[in-house]
Design a protein around this motif. Structure first.
Motif, short mmCIF file in Angstrom:
data_model
loop_
_atom_site.label_atom_id
_atom_site.label_comp_id
_atom_site.label_asym_id
_atom_site.label_seq_id
_atom_site.Cartn_x
_atom_site.Cartn_y
_atom_site.Cartn_z
N GLU A 159 -5.75 47.65 -5.65
CA GLU A 159 -4.43 48.19 -5.95
C GLU A 159 -4.50 49.52 -6.69
O GLU A 159 -3.66 50.40 -6.48
CB GLU A 159 -3.62 47.17 -6.73
CG GLU A 159 -3.21 45.98 -5.88
CD GLU A 159 -2.55 44.86 -6.66
OE1 GLU A 159 -2.24 45.08 -7.86
OE2 GLU A 159 -2.34 43.77 -6.10
N PHE B 192 -9.35 51.32 2.67
CA PHE B 192 -9.49 50.42 3.80
C PHE B 192 -10.95 50.08 4.04
O PHE B 192 -11.31 48.93 4.31
CB PHE B 192 -8.86 51.04 5.05
CG PHE B 192 -8.82 50.12 6.24
CD1 PHE B 192 -8.04 48.98 6.24
CD2 PHE B 192 -9.56 50.41 7.38
CE1 PHE B 192 -8.00 48.14 7.35
CE2 PHE B 192 -9.53 49.58 8.49
CZ PHE B 192 -8.74 48.44 8.47
N VAL C 252 -1.95 53.07 4.35
CA VAL C 252 -3.33 52.70 4.66
C VAL C 252 -4.17 53.96 4.70
O VAL C 252 -3.89 54.86 5.49
CB VAL C 252 -3.45 51.96 6.01
CG1 VAL C 252 -4.85 51.37 6.16
CG2 VAL C 252 -2.38 50.89 6.17
N VAL D 144 -4.81 52.21 -4.15
CA VAL D 144 -3.55 52.49 -3.47
C VAL D 144 -2.64 53.33 -4.36
O VAL D 144 -2.05 54.32 -3.92
CB VAL D 144 -2.86 51.17 -3.09
CG1 VAL D 144 -1.51 51.45 -2.41
CG2 VAL D 144 -3.74 50.33 -2.18
N CYS E 293 2.26 47.35 0.39
CA CYS E 293 2.03 48.74 0.73
C CYS E 293 1.47 48.87 2.15
O CYS E 293 1.88 49.75 2.92
CB CYS E 293 1.07 49.37 -0.27
SG CYS E 293 1.78 49.61 -1.93
N PHE E 294 0.55 48.00 2.50
CA PHE E 294 -0.03 48.02 3.85
C PHE E 294 1.05 47.89 4.90
O PHE E 294 1.08 48.63 5.89
CB PHE E 294 -1.05 46.88 3.97
CG PHE E 294 -2.05 47.05 5.08
CD1 PHE E 294 -3.39 47.22 4.81
CD2 PHE E 294 -1.65 47.02 6.41
CE1 PHE E 294 -4.32 47.36 5.83
CE2 PHE E 294 -2.56 47.16 7.45
CZ PHE E 294 -3.91 47.33 7.16
N THR F 43 -11.17 49.67 14.23
CA THR F 43 -10.48 48.37 14.03
C THR F 43 -11.17 47.25 14.81
O THR F 43 -10.52 46.32 15.27
CB THR F 43 -9.00 48.46 14.45
OG1 THR F 43 -8.92 48.94 15.80
CG2 THR F 43 -8.20 49.36 13.53
N LEU G 19 -1.67 43.89 11.87
CA LEU G 19 -2.33 44.72 10.86
C LEU G 19 -3.20 45.78 11.53
O LEU G 19 -3.28 46.91 11.06
CB LEU G 19 -3.17 43.86 9.92
CG LEU G 19 -2.42 42.86 9.05
CD1 LEU G 19 -3.39 42.13 8.12
CD2 LEU G 19 -1.33 43.54 8.24
N ILE H 267 -8.13 41.72 -2.68
CA ILE H 267 -7.24 42.84 -2.42
C ILE H 267 -6.56 43.34 -3.70
O ILE H 267 -6.17 44.52 -3.78
CB ILE H 267 -6.21 42.50 -1.32
CG1 ILE H 267 -5.32 41.34 -1.71
CG2 ILE H 267 -6.91 42.21 -0.02
CD1 ILE H 267 -4.25 41.03 -0.67
N PHE I 103 -0.88 45.17 -2.73
CA PHE I 103 -1.66 45.81 -1.67
C PHE I 103 -1.04 45.53 -0.30
O PHE I 103 -0.86 46.43 0.52
CB PHE I 103 -3.10 45.31 -1.70
CG PHE I 103 -3.97 45.89 -0.61
CD1 PHE I 103 -4.64 47.09 -0.82
CD2 PHE I 103 -4.11 45.26 0.61
CE1 PHE I 103 -5.44 47.63 0.18
CE2 PHE I 103 -4.91 45.80 1.62
CZ PHE I 103 -5.57 46.99 1.39
N MET I 104 -0.67 44.27 -0.05
CA MET I 104 -0.14 43.93 1.27
C MET I 104 1.25 44.52 1.48
O MET I 104 1.59 44.95 2.58
CB MET I 104 -0.12 42.42 1.46
CG MET I 104 0.17 41.99 2.89
SD MET I 104 -0.91 42.80 4.13
CE MET I 104 -2.52 42.24 3.59
N ALA J 180 -2.84 49.81 10.91
CA ALA J 180 -3.98 50.62 10.47
C ALA J 180 -4.25 51.75 11.46
O ALA J 180 -4.51 52.90 11.06
CB ALA J 180 -5.22 49.75 10.31
#
Length: 253
Positions: free
Chosen positions: A211, A39, A34, A214, A28-29, A154, A138, A207, A25-26, A142
């Protein structure tokens, strides 16, 4: 006399940092993958986590140890409520429930509060110092990926009372000093470090559950291309990976 708890936490969680940044996940972020669909699920889980944490911190604000780490200007619950209203609409409360992993996370916060409240320090440190550090990057990812309006979406990473990079650096130094002067023995220091590592695993589990969402957005092939290579990570002493900093896990910023 300083306990050097800030250094003990930073050094004692390096491996957890690396594991966290290497979740699919991270990865990809950090590549800008995103979408609102997943999200907002993450924000919902974080809402339950921060609501529990902040309720317990408030409960112990006069505790001789936990009370020394009571900083209401860090609290995220109200800001997350703004985000959830943006992503789900005004009836957001009726639309969200914690994920399975999110509920485990919340349960752990309640458990340590009831049995050994000093361990709340590990939960607060891991979350808030990340929010003040790489969490700011981050936020920018986003905003760009979802083309958000300038004032919406955010709030999670916006600190009205600590608004500038300079103010955040000063506050983090104040926070570290508060950690270092907690009246803790060696056994409790180690328990707090161990709990901080467990907090990282709780967060990874949250997270990890996202996945599939995502993968549904970008397709299995692209997902595999992005996620197959590990970042060098914070366990490397020679260089710090950008991903660590961007994830909010580099507390030295």
């Amino acid at each position: 006399m300083s306990s050097h708890l800030d250094v003990r936490l930073r050094e004692g969680t390096k491996h957890s940092h690396t594991m966290a940044e290497n979740t699919a996940f991270m990865k990809c972020f950090l590549k800008g993958v995103v979408e609102r669909s997943f999200f907002r699920k993450l924000l919902a889980d974080l809402y339950f986590v921060y609501s529990a944490l902040e309720e317990e911190l408030q409960q112990y604000q006069y505790h001789p140890i936990v009370g020394m780490m009571h900083f209401p200007e860090l609290f995220r619950q109200a800001n997350l409520e703004k985000d959830l209203a943006f992503y789900y609409g005004e009836n957001w409360r009726s639309q969200i429930v914690p994920s399975k992993a999110g509920q485990v996370y919340v349960n752990r916060i309640r458990e340590v509060s009831n049995t050994q409240p000093e361990l709340l320090i590990a939960h607060a440190y891991t979350r808030y110092m990340g929010d003040l550090s790489g969490g700011q990057a981050l936020r920018n990812i986003a905003r760009s990926a979802m083309n958000l309006p300038s004032d919406r979406g955010t709030a999670m990473h916006e600190f009205e009372q600590i608004p500038t990079p300079e103010a955040r650096r000063e506050f983090k130094e104040q926070y570290r000093q508060a950690l270092n002067f907690l009246p803790l023995d060696e056994a409790m220091i180690q328990k707090i470090v161990d709990e901080a590592n467990y907090v990282f695993s709780l967060n990874r589990n949250v997270i990890h559950e996202l996945e599939a969402d995502v993968k549904a957005v970008i397709g299995e092939h692209i997902f595999d291309l992005i996620t197959r290579q590990d970042q060098v990570g914070s366990t490397e002493s020679t260089s710090k990976s950008t991903a660590v900093e961007m994830m909010g896990m580099d507390y030295s910023i």
